[in-house]
Design a protein around this motif. Sequence first.
Motif, PDB file in Angstrom:
ATOM      1  N   LEU A   1     -39.129   8.297   0.074  1.00  0.00           N
ATOM      2  CA  LEU A   1     -39.278   6.839   0.016  1.00  0.00           C
ATOM      3  C   LEU A   1     -38.770   6.340  -1.326  1.00  0.00           C
ATOM      4  CD1 LEU A   1     -42.870   6.656   1.508  1.00  0.00           C
ATOM      5  CD2 LEU A   1     -40.722   6.214   2.688  1.00  0.00           C
TER       6      LEU A   1
ATOM      7  N   PRO B   1     -39.196   4.620  -4.575  1.00  0.00           N
ATOM      8  CA  PRO B   1     -40.390   4.210  -5.325  1.00  0.00           C
ATOM      9  C   PRO B   1     -40.347   2.736  -5.722  1.00  0.00           C
ATOM     10  CG  PRO B   1     -39.352   6.152  -6.316  1.00  0.00           C
ATOM     11  CD  PRO B   1     -38.412   5.641  -5.273  1.00  0.00           C
TER      12      PRO B   1
ATOM     13  N   TRP C   1     -47.002   0.191  -3.170  1.00  0.00           N
ATOM     14  CA  TRP C   1     -45.881   1.032  -3.594  1.00  0.00           C
ATOM     15  C   TRP C   1     -46.087   2.422  -3.006  1.00  0.00           C
ATOM     16  CZ3 TRP C   1     -42.298  -1.886  -5.532  1.00  0.00           C
ATOM     17  CH2 TRP C   1     -42.624  -2.990  -6.324  1.00  0.00           C
TER      18      TRP C   1
ATOM     19  N   ASN D   1     -45.967   5.375  -4.195  1.00  0.00           N
ATOM     20  CA  ASN D   1     -46.755   6.361  -4.951  1.00  0.00           C
ATOM     21  C   ASN D   1     -48.237   5.993  -5.037  1.00  0.00           C
ATOM     22  OD1 ASN D   1     -46.824   4.407  -6.930  1.00  0.00           O
ATOM     23  ND2 ASN D   1     -45.469   5.494  -8.335  1.00  0.00           N
ATOM     24  N   GLN D   2     -48.618   4.900  -4.361  1.00  0.00           N
ATOM     25  CA  GLN D   2     -50.043   4.578  -4.279  1.00  0.00           C
ATOM     26  C   GLN D   2     -50.669   5.143  -3.012  1.00  0.00           C
ATOM     27  OE1 GLN D   2     -49.416   0.256  -4.718  1.00  0.00           O
ATOM     28  NE2 GLN D   2     -50.774   0.337  -6.463  1.00  0.00           N
ATOM     29  N   LEU D   3     -49.859   5.821  -2.185  1.00  0.00           N
ATOM     30  CA  LEU D   3     -50.358   6.358  -0.923  1.00  0.00           C
ATOM     31  C   LEU D   3     -50.601   7.855  -1.030  1.00  0.00           C
ATOM     32  CD1 LEU D   3     -47.920   4.652   1.622  1.00  0.00           C
ATOM     33  CD2 LEU D   3     -50.056   3.760   0.710  1.00  0.00           C
TER      34      LEU D   3
ATOM     35  N   GLN E   1     -47.629   8.843   3.079  1.00  0.00           N
ATOM     36  CA  GLN E   1     -46.215   8.774   2.673  1.00  0.00           C
ATOM     37  C   GLN E   1     -45.332   9.319   3.793  1.00  0.00           C
ATOM     38  OE1 GLN E   1     -46.600  11.011  -0.938  1.00  0.00           O
ATOM     39  NE2 GLN E   1     -46.763   9.195  -2.220  1.00  0.00           N
TER      40      GLN E   1
ATOM     41  N   LEU F   1     -32.879  11.328  -2.132  1.00  0.00           N
ATOM     42  CA  LEU F   1     -32.973   9.883  -1.902  1.00  0.00           C
ATOM     43  C   LEU F   1     -31.627   9.330  -1.458  1.00  0.00           C
ATOM     44  CD1 LEU F   1     -35.176   8.320  -4.739  1.00  0.00           C
ATOM     45  CD2 LEU F   1     -35.825   9.253  -2.535  1.00  0.00           C
TER      46      LEU F   1
ATOM     47  N   SER G   1     -31.030  10.454   2.104  1.00  0.00           N
ATOM     48  CA  SER G   1     -31.845   9.649   3.006  1.00  0.00           C
ATOM     49  C   SER G   1     -31.229   8.271   3.220  1.00  0.00           C
ATOM     50  CB  SER G   1     -33.249   9.473   2.429  1.00  0.00           C
ATOM     51  OG  SER G   1     -34.196  10.079   3.251  1.00  0.00           O
TER      52      SER G   1
ATOM     53  N   TRP H   1     -42.674  -0.990 -10.174  1.00  0.00           N
ATOM     54  CA  TRP H   1     -43.152   0.222  -9.507  1.00  0.00           C
ATOM     55  C   TRP H   1     -43.387   1.354 -10.497  1.00  0.00           C
ATOM     56  CZ3 TRP H   1     -38.115  -1.308  -9.791  1.00  0.00           C
ATOM     57  CH2 TRP H   1     -37.235  -0.423 -10.375  1.00  0.00           C
TER      58      TRP H   1
ATOM     59  N   ARG I   1     -49.886   6.138 -11.831  1.00  0.00           N
ATOM     60  CA  ARG I   1     -50.531   6.138 -10.528  1.00  0.00           C
ATOM     61  C   ARG I   1     -51.802   5.290 -10.543  1.00  0.00           C
ATOM     62  NH1 ARG I   1     -51.587   9.376  -5.911  1.00  0.00           N
ATOM     63  NH2 ARG I   1     -49.624  10.382  -5.454  1.00  0.00           N
ATOM     64  N   GLY I   2     -51.965   4.473  -9.507  1.00  0.00           N
ATOM     65  CA  GLY I   2     -53.235   3.770  -9.328  1.00  0.00           C
ATOM     66  C   GLY I   2     -53.318   2.437 -10.021  1.00  0.00           C
TER      67      GLY I   2
END
Lengths: 276, 258
Positions: free
Chosen positions: A88, A90, A132, A134-136, A141, B153, B156, B251, B255-256
Amino acid sequence: MEGRIAISGLSIVLGERDQAFEAVKALDCDIEPGQFVCILGPSGCGKSTLLGALAGHLVPNQGSLQMDGQAVVGPSQQRGMVFQQHTLFPWRTVRENVAFGLKMRGVSKAERLAAADEILALVGLEGFAERWPNQLSGGMQQRVEIARVLVNRPRLLLMDEPFGALDALTRMKMQALLLDIWTRIRTTVVFVTHDIDEALFLADRILVMSPRPGRIIEDFQLDFPRPRHTELMTTPEFTLLKRHCLALLHHEDGRQLPRLNPLGLPTDHSTPRFAI
Amino acid sequence: MSTYRWLPRAASLLVCLLFWQLAASHHWNLWLVTFANVPTPGAVVEAALGLVDSGKLAQHLSASLTRVFEGYLAAVLVGVGLGIAIGRSKWAEDVLLPPLEVIRPIPAVAWIPLAILMFPSSELSMVFITFTGALFPILLNTVHGVEGVDPRLIASARSLGAGRGAILLEVIVPGAAPSIITGLAIGMGTSWFCLVTAEMISGQFGIGYYTWESYTIQNYADIVVGMLLIGALGMGSSWLVKRLGTVFTPWHRPRGKA
């Protein structure tokens, strides 16, 4: 129905000069439209290489690859690819990731975002469109990755150990979900795995591959009724077939081969070419 | 950060200031280095106020800011453009990289005499010096970022129907963005560094010129004012670039958060 695959005399050489080897050799195979085929084999046997050739990322050295009578030349939206680790973007939200294929086709923004929401609902991720990637979690994902491919309604869905990096419980849920989606959006599926249970649970037909050079050593149909449930995995018929597959995989002398991937040999990023 | 950690940090700064005050007011001679001619903090504050009152501050500031802005902008365009070309194409790498690698180790200061000879005005030669300073960090970070984009990427994106242009805009540029922004922030710093050196030699206005002029006419407090201004401007503009960077790469966060 579309999605008929014809592979004949396919050979793929990887590596350069004296390092070169035949990852796939003189492989013949026909796949019916709408069939769910699992390719089972040990690490490095060339099953991902075959998948990469079907996707159009690897060019065959010999033989021919056709989908619905047309030669496979380069990647196409008709042949969607799901990698083991998600790919995916990012920098795009989940919804924009899923809508990417439609954007490439020039579908208007409102239309493609609506289509993305629809397919996200199908994989059970309604509430996550604005996140986003990377939050999953890893399982989520992969669901987004599958949704992103399916939004293009490909004739062929290629999956390279898509659940290989997930924990056992999540993997089982994802297998059930994949079968559920597949009953709604029917495409030909070529699913690469080294997990025998996974292959037996999912497939209509299993191709067992043996390494160096990669060739098909067994090809058999599975007629377990659908829809399938996890109880299937404890039936005597399932166990019998599992034993058969185990014997085939143990047939090899236990050589450890480097993992291959659908883009060829694993790339070595350890040494930067150029210091800053 | 824990709530009380600002305390030792502030105290550390105060101790440094105190040392400066003591050393300068007592003209300490510490064998290797002497504080005999160093102005005290108080004198520096006074000189700064004097500069503000004289009305020349705006003139010096705008001269320096214009030069940095022009040189930096040119470096951004050339650096990012060439960086993407070199990162994407083997051919561009073979043709463009060798001469750039030869020029890269030459410090910007060493360019000054030739720049004066090559450009019609001293103004342009100073802009050129800031350009060379900012170019290489931006260029190399861009190349690094472009080459670091995950080939999966790109594969893909191709399987999802992206052509060459779409891959560049949708995958390569955003994928390299965090690295490019790092290059932009470093380039901002080096750009200031080079400007000040250039202004010391061939300037008429500008903070670097002001600093050097203060030395030649023995206004020692003004030297420190100039030094502090340069530091503040360099830090401020790098901070600005980083802020803008986080705005454009929402983005790219731990994380979080978000």
